[in-house]
Scaffold this motif. Structure first.
Motif, PDB file in Angstrom:
ATOM      1  N   HIS A 100       0.845  -1.184   0.000  1.00  0.00           N
ATOM      2  CA  HIS A 100       0.000   0.000   0.000  1.00  0.00           C
ATOM      3  C   HIS A 100       0.885   1.241   0.000  1.00  0.00           C
ATOM      4  O   HIS A 100       1.915   1.289   0.675  1.00  0.00           O
ATOM      5  N   LYS A 101       0.489   2.222  -0.780  1.00  0.00           N
ATOM      6  CA  LYS A 101       1.256   3.456  -0.885  1.00  0.00           C
ATOM      7  C   LYS A 101       1.036   4.311   0.354  1.00  0.00           C
ATOM      8  O   LYS A 101      -0.083   4.444   0.846  1.00  0.00           O
ATOM      9  N   ASP A 102       2.115   4.880   0.875  1.00  0.00           N
ATOM     10  CA  ASP A 102       2.058   5.691   2.084  1.00  0.00           C
ATOM     11  C   ASP A 102       1.550   7.086   1.755  1.00  0.00           C
ATOM     12  O   ASP A 102       2.304   8.061   1.705  1.00  0.00           O
ATOM     13  N   THR A 103       0.242   7.153   1.501  1.00  0.00           N
ATOM     14  CA  THR A 103      -0.408   8.423   1.183  1.00  0.00           C
ATOM     15  C   THR A 103      -1.841   8.356   1.687  1.00  0.00           C
ATOM     16  O   THR A 103      -2.249   7.356   2.291  1.00  0.00           O
ATOM     17  N   ARG A 115      -4.094   5.178   1.759  1.00  0.00           N
ATOM     18  CA  ARG A 115      -3.215   4.008   1.573  1.00  0.00           C
ATOM     19  C   ARG A 115      -3.728   3.095   0.447  1.00  0.00           C
ATOM     20  O   ARG A 115      -4.088   1.943   0.681  1.00  0.00           O
TER      21      ARG A 115
END
Length: 214
Positions: free
Chosen positions: A116-119, A122
């Motif tokens: 999962h992208k850390d933004t 997620r």
């Protein structure tokens, strides 16, 4: 079988170099036969040659699935740009990615969420699987041709998919179903909100039906 498994067969008395020489000899011995020995992402395996498909299809006369342009473009973006989020795929394609497109690729075993992208939110990061490499007879993603143009990338992946599924590499005169797989030239839009994959697939289906009626 992986190289480690092959070595265990001989109690690791044979080196990797010796095994590679033996595998190369087997490949040469089977060069003119209906089966071939290939090295894939998960190891070495025997498989039937593409030239044998017409005979094997008589035993299992099931038509290969048809993949829309939306599916092929999404798969190509993931293959060439992975790991990518769904939002990044939509930004590149310029259209909203249908959940059915993602599900079709996941059910086929060709893509999976690897993190999962850390933004905000997620979002999941999509990448291709070893099954994808095996089905397209690849050992690594580096074997895909280096292409900068998104349409060319989609056509490259579509070509390999057509070969795997037994589709003709060149559409016969009057055929309309093959363009759903490889043709990306007419699917250009300016913003993600103008058209969705569902609408693109519906238009493709309508066009094919019209051509069939003609």
């Amino acid at each position: 079988m992986t190289m480690n498994d092959l070595r265990r067969l001989f109690l690791e008395e044979l080196s990797a170099e010796e095994l590679n020489e033996a595998l190369s000899q087997i490949q040469a011995d089977w060069a003119e036969k209906g089966m071939e020995l290939l090295e894939l992402a998960t190891g070495w395996r025997f498989q039937s040659r593409l030239s044998m498909r017409e005979y094997l299809d008589r035993l299992t006369p099931e038509k290969p699935p048809k993949y829309s342009r939306a599916v092929m473009e999404t798969l190509a973006i993931i293959a060439y740009r992975q790991p990518v989020t769904r939002g990044e795929i939509e930004e590149i394609r310029g259209v909203t990615v249908s959940s059915n497109v993602v599900k079709q690729l996941e059910d086929r075993g060709w893509i999976e969420v690897v993190g999962h992208k850390d933004t905000v939110g997620r979002p999941g990061l999509y990448a291709t699987t070893r099954q994808f490499l095996n089905d397209l007879s690849l050992t690594t993603l580096q074997e895909l041709p280096m292409l900068d143009d998104a349409s060319a990338q989609a056509e490259s992946v579509a070509q390999r998919v057509m070969e795997f599924e037994g589709e003709p590499t060149v559409a016969p005169e009057g055929a309309s179903d093959v363009t759903d797989v490889a043709d990306t030239s007419n699917d250009q839009v300016s913003t993600p909100t103008e058209v969705s994959d569902a609408e693109v697939d519906a238009n493709d289906t309508q066009t094919n039906n019209e051509k069939t009626n003609d």
